[in-house]
Design a protein around this motif. Sequence first.
Motif, PDB file in Angstrom:
ATOM      1  N   ASP A  92     -35.199  39.429  -6.328  1.00  0.00           N
ATOM      2  CA  ASP A  92     -36.266  38.161  -6.112  1.00  0.00           C
ATOM      3  C   ASP A  92     -36.854  37.732  -7.475  1.00  0.00           C
ATOM      4  O   ASP A  92     -36.991  36.547  -7.859  1.00  0.00           O
ATOM      5  CB  ASP A  92     -37.445  38.604  -5.381  1.00  0.00           C
ATOM      6  N   ARG A  93     -37.268  38.772  -8.392  1.00  0.00           N
ATOM      7  CA  ARG A  93     -37.641  38.241  -9.788  1.00  0.00           C
ATOM      8  C   ARG A  93     -36.637  37.673 -10.316  1.00  0.00           C
ATOM      9  O   ARG A  93     -37.058  36.609 -11.173  1.00  0.00           O
ATOM     10  CB  ARG A  93     -38.243  39.736 -10.640  1.00  0.00           C
ATOM     11  N   GLU A  94     -35.394  38.081 -10.646  1.00  0.00           N
ATOM     12  CA  GLU A  94     -34.272  37.340 -11.202  1.00  0.00           C
ATOM     13  C   GLU A  94     -34.089  36.012 -10.723  1.00  0.00           C
ATOM     14  O   GLU A  94     -33.930  34.918 -11.707  1.00  0.00           O
ATOM     15  CB  GLU A  94     -33.061  38.179 -11.097  1.00  0.00           C
ATOM     16  N   VAL A  95     -34.136  35.995  -9.493  1.00  0.00           N
ATOM     17  CA  VAL A  95     -34.023  34.624  -8.956  1.00  0.00           C
ATOM     18  C   VAL A  95     -35.190  33.629  -9.195  1.00  0.00           C
ATOM     19  O   VAL A  95     -34.910  32.455  -9.759  1.00  0.00           O
ATOM     20  CB  VAL A  95     -33.921  34.781  -7.483  1.00  0.00           C
ATOM     21  N   GLN A  96     -36.277  33.869  -9.084  1.00  0.00           N
ATOM     22  CA  GLN A  96     -37.352  33.341  -9.602  1.00  0.00           C
ATOM     23  C   GLN A  96     -37.268  32.968 -10.924  1.00  0.00           C
ATOM     24  O   GLN A  96     -37.881  31.610 -11.464  1.00  0.00           O
ATOM     25  CB  GLN A  96     -38.672  33.888  -9.161  1.00  0.00           C
TER      26      GLN A  96
END
Length: 224
Positions: free
Chosen positions: A113-117
């Motif tokens: 999730d953090r990498e996508v954001q």
Amino acid sequence: MEDIEAVALLQDPVRRRLYEFVAARGAEVGRGEAAEAAGVTRTLAAFHLDRLVDAGLLEAGSRRLSGRSGPGAGRPAKVYRRAAGERAVSVPARDYRTAAGLLAEAAEAAGLDREVQDAARRRGRALRGPAESCGNLDDLADLLKARGYEPVVDDGEGVLRMRNCPFHAVAEMFPPLVCGMNLALLEGLVEGSAVRVRMDPRPGWCCVAAAPSGATPDSKNNED
């Protein structure tokens, strides 16, 4: 072929004006109101509106436009609203939705999730182009309109909300991942500006809303 035929109906200028008017209203529209907006007779508007219903681009219902009920309220009138389904045309055929769904599934399973954001935030900055920031709420609305969000500014609240989510199909399958990505994308767009964005999910609307710095979208109706 059904999608191609449906989209082809919008080549007619009257039909396109009627569809765009109904879609932009975000509420049920009567034949008379649509005819006046398109500059045609009520009979011609009814013909084209029903063709759009047959193609699955609009949905039809009935209600009393006066808002009254009981004796003397008049007969229910036919009303129209944009259909919930999607139409996509690609020649030759492409299936980007399946690819997006597979990538989202893999990212969610891997806890990315953090990498996508982070990637979405970088893309949001890039979408601003040479401008240092998107400026104000009107500038943001112009950017979002060009990307299909259908932004609407509520003058009473001073909040910008969006009738359409361009990622709707994938967001329905992976809400936390895709809605978080969407929020990060818009954060990148407004970074350094006088606008702030936040999650403000409401049925039938994009999950993100925007407001000038110092004001926040009213979330009291989030559970409606």
